[in-house]
Design a protein around this motif. Structure first.
Motif, short mmCIF file in Angstrom:
data_model
loop_
_atom_site.label_atom_id
_atom_site.label_comp_id
_atom_site.label_asym_id
_atom_site.label_seq_id
_atom_site.Cartn_x
_atom_site.Cartn_y
_atom_site.Cartn_z
N THR A 1 -4.92 -13.29 11.22
CA THR A 1 -4.71 -11.92 11.58
C THR A 1 -5.47 -10.83 10.55
O THR A 1 -5.33 -9.63 10.43
N ALA A 2 -6.18 -11.32 9.63
CA ALA A 2 -6.96 -10.71 8.59
C ALA A 2 -7.74 -9.57 9.10
O ALA A 2 -7.73 -8.34 8.94
N SER A 3 -8.26 -9.77 10.18
CA SER A 3 -9.34 -8.95 10.81
C SER A 3 -8.61 -7.73 11.71
O SER A 3 -9.23 -6.85 12.18
N CYS A 4 -7.26 -8.05 11.75
CA CYS A 4 -6.49 -7.03 12.62
C CYS A 4 -5.56 -6.07 11.50
O CYS A 4 -4.99 -5.11 11.97
N LEU A 5 -5.84 -6.24 10.17
CA LEU A 5 -5.25 -5.51 9.21
C LEU A 5 -5.86 -3.96 8.99
O LEU A 5 -7.12 -4.00 8.77
N GLY A 6 -5.18 -2.75 9.18
CA GLY A 6 -5.44 -1.71 8.94
C GLY A 6 -5.74 -1.45 7.62
O GLY A 6 -5.18 -2.17 6.60
N ARG A 7 -6.22 -0.07 7.37
CA ARG A 7 -6.12 0.44 5.80
C ARG A 7 -4.82 0.53 5.45
O ARG A 7 -4.77 0.27 4.08
N ASN A 8 -3.72 0.68 6.10
CA ASN A 8 -2.32 0.56 5.57
C ASN A 8 -1.89 -0.71 5.32
O ASN A 8 -0.58 -1.00 5.06
N GLN A 9 -2.57 -1.76 5.53
CA GLN A 9 -2.23 -3.25 5.34
C GLN A 9 -1.00 -3.69 6.48
O GLN A 9 -0.10 -4.53 6.21
N ILE A 10 -1.05 -2.74 7.39
CA ILE A 10 -0.10 -3.33 8.75
C ILE A 10 -1.09 -3.66 9.74
O ILE A 10 -2.15 -3.00 10.13
N LEU A 11 -0.69 -4.76 10.67
CA LEU A 11 -1.38 -5.15 11.69
C LEU A 11 -1.60 -4.20 12.75
O LEU A 11 -0.75 -3.43 13.12
N CYS A 12 -2.98 -3.79 12.96
CA CYS A 12 -3.55 -2.90 14.00
C CYS A 12 -2.78 -1.64 13.78
O CYS A 12 -2.65 -0.69 14.69
N SER A 13 -2.61 -1.13 12.62
CA SER A 13 -2.32 0.02 11.91
C SER A 13 -0.89 0.39 12.45
O SER A 13 -0.40 1.51 12.48
N GLY A 14 -0.14 -0.56 12.98
CA GLY A 14 1.05 -0.29 13.69
C GLY A 14 0.95 0.20 15.09
O GLY A 14 1.93 0.89 15.67
N ARG A 15 -0.20 0.19 15.54
CA ARG A 15 -0.31 0.79 16.82
C ARG A 15 -0.96 -0.03 17.95
O ARG A 15 -1.44 0.34 18.91
N GLY A 16 -0.44 -1.34 17.91
CA GLY A 16 -0.95 -2.29 18.76
C GLY A 16 -0.50 -3.69 18.31
O GLY A 16 0.16 -4.14 17.52
#
Length: 452
Positions: free
Chosen positions: A335-350
């Protein structure tokens, strides 16, 4: 020298085994019944004018016994009932949870000689393969039935081995009970229908009493013995109707996964009942399995790579490496490639699916941080954000009165920003600055580092 010694040792071993077999046959030369029961290689000469009556077929022939007068019975297997699943489902207008093929088989055994039967069990989708229950209560203790898995997938292929060590004792039993038939049932646990195996034994020499040589019932190629044909070489079959090598024919049947299927799945040769799989031009590719039904190359490819380069091919199916799933091992569990700048998967939007973000609309981008439809929000706040954060811009002189309501929080870099990222040009168009609305919705975070 070592090779010659090994060859001589093998010759001595084979001679010793042959001699031991001959001695066992000769020991029981007093009657045909005892001869046949002595061992699987023992045969009886029905002609009284020869000195040796019980020996191997080769020994009897070399001793002057005509081939037509040599009695050496073999076991037989008859499929009595074999309704195919497709036909049964078509008639019943549904699919059974568990189905066995064939349904009924009769076997005629010579003591000490096992007979093999192929059994297939298929289950409907969503139903696990149940445990098999074998009922031997009707058979004598001398009968041994074993099951061995050949293919464990669905359908499941088994080999049923049936053997009798010796005929039951005559004392206290009738001849009918001594020779059978006995019925053995093999059923899946929790189901009433299964596989019926009928077993009969050859415990007496029938040719000495009721034997019609060159019988029309046997197409003139064998003796009719108690209703069964004992064929003369090179004929075989129920009515001696086939000319050829009966041993090879029987061996070929053992090399089929089920009746009427190609020998060794069409991928090999049958040698003494065992499949020898064909070699491939590519040494890394190979067929395998009891019937050469498996391969290590016939699996899904992705980008011209077997199993996407993330697994190995086993019997036509990809066995994926850790952190990879899917029919072709193309789905990454990382899932590392899915982490947003806020360290949340898909920035919490997917959702992170196979290492890629599936963004909720209207968001997009590798980590769902882009929102082209949200730029109106950025433009609406840009002037107030610039004056509140940097003291510059179109509203610098009226910032207190027009932008005092805006609560601004400064961070070091844009990588610390959370939520929808706004990238805006300064009023003098010399630099770019970044800001975003915090998840709480009541505060604007601004990167103090501008790009100029």
């Amino acid at each position: 020298m070592a090779v010659k010694l090994l060859f001589l040792w093998l010759l001595l071993l084979l001679f010793s085994l042959s001699w031991t077999e001959e001695q066992r046959c000769l020991k029981y030369a007093s009657s045909c019944d005892q001869c046949i029961m002595a061992g699987s290689e023992c045969a009886w000469c029905t002609s009284p004018g020869v000195s040796i009556r019980c020996a191997t077929t080769e020994h009897l022939q070399s001793s002057g016994c005509p081939r037509s007068q040599i009695y050496n019975p073999t076991g037989r297997v008859w499929v009595l009932k074999n309704v195919r699943r497709a036909d049964q489902d078509a008639r019943m207008h549904n699919t059974r949870a568990v189905f066995l093929e064939p349904q009924e088989v009769s076997v005629y055994l010579r003591p000490g000689v096992p007979e093999l039967i192929s059994l297939t069990i298929s289950t409907a989708p969503g139903h696990p393969t149940p445990e098999l229950i074998m009922d031997l209560s009707n058979a004598p203790a001398e009968v041994n039935v074993t099951l061995s898995n050949i293919v464990t997938d669905n359908p499941r292929h088994l080999q049923v081995s049936v053997e009798v060590s010796q005929c039951p004792s005559k004392s206290g039993t009738s001849n009918q009970n001594r020779k059978g038939p006995w019925s053995i049932l093999i059923t899946p646990r929790g189901f009433s229908e299964g596989f019926k195996l009928e077993i009969s034994l050859m415990c007496e020499c029938n040719c000495t009493g009721n034997c019609a040589e060159n019988s029309p019932e046997c197409n003139g190629h064998g003796a009719l013995v108690n209703g069964y044909c004992e064929c003369h070489t090179p004929y075989f079959g129920v009515s001696c109707q086939i000319k050829g090598d009966a041993v090879s024919y029987q061996d070929e049947e053992r090399c089929r996964s089920r009746p009427n299927e190609p020998v060794c799945s069409g991928r090999g040769s049958c040698v003494e009942g065992i499949c020898e799989c064909n070699k491939r031009e590519n040494p890394k590719e190979a067929y395998s399995g009891r019937y050469c039904e498996c391969s290590n190359f016939n699996c899904p490819h992705l980008n011209n790579r077997l199993c996407g380069g993330n697994g190995r091919c086993e019997c036509g199916r990809c066995q994926c490496e850790s952190d990879w799933i899917g029919e072709d091992c193309s789905c990454s569990m990382q899932t590392a490639s899915c982490l947003g700048r806020n360290q949340i998967l898909c920035s919490g939007r997917g959702l992170c699916d196979c290492g890629k973000c599936q963004c909720d609309p209207p968001y997009s981008g590798p980590t769902c941080e882009d929102c082209p439809a949200c730029q109106g929000f950025c433009q609406e706040l840009a002037a107030c954000v610039e004056c509140r954060a940097f003291g510059t811009g179109a509203n610098k002189d009226t910032c207190g009165s027009e932008c005092g309501h805006l609560n601004v929080k400064m961070v070091q870099t844009k990588n610390e920003l959370q939520g929808n990222l706004c990238k805006m040009m300064t009023f003098d168009r010399l630099c770019v600055f970044y800001f975003s609305r915090l998840p709480s919705g009541g505060e604007i975070a601004v990167s103090q580092t501008k790009e100029c």
